[in-house]
Design a protein around this motif. Structure first.
Motif, PDB file in Angstrom:
ATOM      1  N   SER A   1       0.022  -2.560  -8.750  1.00  0.00           N
ATOM      2  CA  SER A   1       0.351  -1.321  -8.002  1.00  0.00           C
ATOM      3  C   SER A   1      -0.419  -0.232  -8.674  1.00  0.00           C
ATOM      4  O   SER A   1      -0.842   0.781  -7.907  1.00  0.00           O
ATOM      5  CB  SER A   1       2.038  -1.038  -8.475  1.00  0.00           C
ATOM      6  OG  SER A   1       2.709  -2.064  -7.978  1.00  0.00           O
ATOM      7  N   LYS A   2      -0.508  -0.154 -10.088  1.00  0.00           N
ATOM      8  CA  LYS A   2      -1.203   0.964 -10.465  1.00  0.00           C
ATOM      9  C   LYS A   2      -2.807   0.969  -9.976  1.00  0.00           C
ATOM     10  O   LYS A   2      -3.448   1.888  -9.593  1.00  0.00           O
ATOM     11  CB  LYS A   2      -1.319   0.948 -12.027  1.00  0.00           C
ATOM     12  CG  LYS A   2      -2.030   1.980 -12.451  1.00  0.00           C
ATOM     13  CD  LYS A   2      -1.923   2.091 -14.063  1.00  0.00           C
ATOM     14  CE  LYS A   2      -2.681   3.216 -14.664  1.00  0.00           C
ATOM     15  NZ  LYS A   2      -2.706   2.962 -16.220  1.00  0.00           N
TER      16      LYS A   2
ATOM     17  N   LYS B   1       2.490  -7.428 -11.319  1.00  0.00           N
ATOM     18  CA  LYS B   1       3.191  -6.360 -10.048  1.00  0.00           C
ATOM     19  C   LYS B   1       2.761  -4.996 -10.543  1.00  0.00           C
ATOM     20  O   LYS B   1       2.374  -4.153  -9.769  1.00  0.00           O
ATOM     21  CB  LYS B   1       4.686  -6.634 -10.027  1.00  0.00           C
ATOM     22  CG  LYS B   1       5.328  -5.480  -8.933  1.00  0.00           C
ATOM     23  CD  LYS B   1       6.546  -5.654  -8.816  1.00  0.00           C
ATOM     24  CE  LYS B   1       7.147  -4.535  -7.693  1.00  0.00           C
ATOM     25  NZ  LYS B   1       8.576  -4.865  -7.582  1.00  0.00           N
ATOM     26  N   GLY B   2       3.214  -4.712 -11.891  1.00  0.00           N
ATOM     27  CA  GLY B   2       2.787  -3.255 -12.384  1.00  0.00           C
ATOM     28  C   GLY B   2       1.213  -2.821 -12.302  1.00  0.00           C
ATOM     29  O   GLY B   2       0.598  -1.874 -11.771  1.00  0.00           O
TER      30      GLY B   2
ATOM     31  N   ILE C   1      -3.963  -0.343  -6.721  1.00  0.00           N
ATOM     32  CA  ILE C   1      -4.272  -0.118  -5.522  1.00  0.00           C
ATOM     33  C   ILE C   1      -3.845   1.501  -5.390  1.00  0.00           C
ATOM     34  O   ILE C   1      -4.490   2.016  -4.465  1.00  0.00           O
ATOM     35  CB  ILE C   1      -3.587  -0.720  -4.410  1.00  0.00           C
ATOM     36  CG1 ILE C   1      -1.772  -0.785  -4.720  1.00  0.00           C
ATOM     37  CG2 ILE C   1      -3.674  -2.363  -4.566  1.00  0.00           C
ATOM     38  CD1 ILE C   1      -1.217  -1.518  -3.751  1.00  0.00           C
ATOM     39  N   GLU C   2      -3.129   2.022  -6.228  1.00  0.00           N
ATOM     40  CA  GLU C   2      -2.770   3.391  -6.259  1.00  0.00           C
ATOM     41  C   GLU C   2      -4.026   4.461  -6.450  1.00  0.00           C
ATOM     42  O   GLU C   2      -4.352   5.242  -5.975  1.00  0.00           O
ATOM     43  CB  GLU C   2      -1.493   3.901  -6.970  1.00  0.00           C
ATOM     44  CG  GLU C   2      -1.181   5.364  -6.884  1.00  0.00           C
ATOM     45  CD  GLU C   2      -0.684   5.704  -5.448  1.00  0.00           C
ATOM     46  OE1 GLU C   2      -0.595   6.601  -4.609  1.00  0.00           O
ATOM     47  OE2 GLU C   2      -0.042   4.533  -4.617  1.00  0.00           O
TER      48      GLU C   2
ATOM     49  N   ASN D   1       4.617  -8.392  -1.831  1.00  0.00           N
ATOM     50  CA  ASN D   1       3.917  -7.468  -0.917  1.00  0.00           C
ATOM     51  C   ASN D   1       4.029  -5.926  -1.626  1.00  0.00           C
ATOM     52  O   ASN D   1       4.983  -5.416  -2.001  1.00  0.00           O
ATOM     53  CB  ASN D   1       4.476  -7.231   0.385  1.00  0.00           C
ATOM     54  CG  ASN D   1       4.234  -8.629   1.105  1.00  0.00           C
ATOM     55  OD1 ASN D   1       3.425  -9.333   0.959  1.00  0.00           O
ATOM     56  ND2 ASN D   1       5.530  -8.692   1.910  1.00  0.00           N
ATOM     57  N   LEU D   2       2.927  -5.289  -1.886  1.00  0.00           N
ATOM     58  CA  LEU D   2       2.869  -3.907  -2.361  1.00  0.00           C
ATOM     59  C   LEU D   2       2.429  -3.006  -1.585  1.00  0.00           C
ATOM     60  O   LEU D   2       1.424  -3.331  -0.773  1.00  0.00           O
ATOM     61  CB  LEU D   2       2.171  -4.049  -3.783  1.00  0.00           C
ATOM     62  CG  LEU D   2       2.837  -4.980  -4.853  1.00  0.00           C
ATOM     63  CD1 LEU D   2       1.819  -4.999  -5.990  1.00  0.00           C
ATOM     64  CD2 LEU D   2       4.299  -4.559  -5.344  1.00  0.00           C
ATOM     65  N   GLU D   3       2.707  -1.671  -1.325  1.00  0.00           N
ATOM     66  CA  GLU D   3       2.025  -0.791  -0.830  1.00  0.00           C
ATOM     67  C   GLU D   3       1.761   0.432  -1.480  1.00  0.00           C
ATOM     68  O   GLU D   3       2.623   1.008  -2.547  1.00  0.00           O
ATOM     69  CB  GLU D   3       3.084  -0.205   0.387  1.00  0.00           C
ATOM     70  CG  GLU D   3       3.581  -1.153   1.307  1.00  0.00           C
ATOM     71  CD  GLU D   3       4.366  -0.684   2.602  1.00  0.00           C
ATOM     72  OE1 GLU D   3       4.647   0.665   2.441  1.00  0.00           O
ATOM     73  OE2 GLU D   3       4.967  -1.341   3.261  1.00  0.00           O
ATOM     74  N   SER D   4       0.469   0.994  -1.362  1.00  0.00           N
ATOM     75  CA  SER D   4       0.186   2.192  -1.686  1.00  0.00           C
ATOM     76  C   SER D   4       0.644   3.288  -1.166  1.00  0.00           C
ATOM     77  O   SER D   4       1.369   3.225  -0.144  1.00  0.00           O
ATOM     78  CB  SER D   4      -1.303   2.614  -1.848  1.00  0.00           C
ATOM     79  OG  SER D   4      -1.852   2.793  -0.681  1.00  0.00           O
ATOM     80  N   SER D   5       0.709   4.633  -1.664  1.00  0.00           N
ATOM     81  CA  SER D   5       0.854   5.705  -1.232  1.00  0.00           C
ATOM     82  C   SER D   5       0.126   6.121   0.090  1.00  0.00           C
ATOM     83  O   SER D   5      -0.931   5.331   0.128  1.00  0.00           O
ATOM     84  CB  SER D   5       0.912   6.947  -1.944  1.00  0.00           C
ATOM     85  OG  SER D   5      -0.180   7.287  -2.559  1.00  0.00           O
TER      86      SER D   5
ATOM     87  N   GLN E   1      -3.913   4.009   3.944  1.00  0.00           N
ATOM     88  CA  GLN E   1      -2.905   3.235   3.068  1.00  0.00           C
ATOM     89  C   GLN E   1      -3.602   1.816   2.629  1.00  0.00           C
ATOM     90  O   GLN E   1      -4.087   1.122   3.584  1.00  0.00           O
ATOM     91  CB  GLN E   1      -1.348   3.099   3.564  1.00  0.00           C
ATOM     92  CG  GLN E   1      -0.521   2.579   2.768  1.00  0.00           C
ATOM     93  CD  GLN E   1       0.887   2.288   3.367  1.00  0.00           C
ATOM     94  OE1 GLN E   1       1.085   2.148   4.737  1.00  0.00           O
ATOM     95  NE2 GLN E   1       2.025   2.605   2.678  1.00  0.00           N
TER      96      GLN E   1
END
Length: 130
Positions: free
Chosen positions: A117-118, A113-114, A120-121, A2-6, A97
């Motif tokens: 994450s980048k 993961k990296g 979705i940000e 599970n990953l979340e953006s700002s 978000q």
């Protein structure tokens, strides 16, 4: 995984943002500069490819007007969802978000993961372009 953006505040109503996201063609405006391919396949699906990564087909799985849009991978090989949560602060301001949820083995999760994450940000930071 599970990953979340700002969480980003956009100077638009939740209805406007939701309608923009519900039109899958608009996701091209949100994509990073490293996008090698973007193609709308239907009114609720598109395929995109980032340089050095395999192409991914996304389909709108669920939409709750003005509050949530859930995209999912069309392939069972990499099962995941990308959820956009919208919260209207006023008629002219909405927070958004992105949440990424996927089931991957440990090795795959470490590898992606990296980059995810980048990714979705980048998508969430580009929301004001809609």
């Amino acid at each position: 995984m599970n990953l979340e953006s700002s969480t980003v505040t956009v100077s638009q109503s939740a209805e406007y943002l939701f309608n923009q996201l519900n039109d899958v063609a608009n996701f091209e405006k949100l994509m990073p500069e490293s996008t090698a391919k973007f193609e709308v396949l239907s009114s609720n699906s598109f395929v995109f490819g980032l340089q050095g990564m395999p192409e991914i087909k996304l389909v709108i799985k669920e939409s709750i007007p003005n509050t949530q849009l859930i995209l999912g991978a069309a392939s069972d090989k990499l099962p995941f969802t990308l959820t956009a949560n919208l919260q209207e602060l006023s008629n002219e301001n909405t927070t958004i978000q992105l949440l990424f949820e996927g089931e991957f083995n440990t090795m795959m999760a470490m590898m992606i993961k990296g980059p995810i994450s980048k990714f979705i940000e980048t998508l969430v930071q580009n929301m004001p372009k809609l």
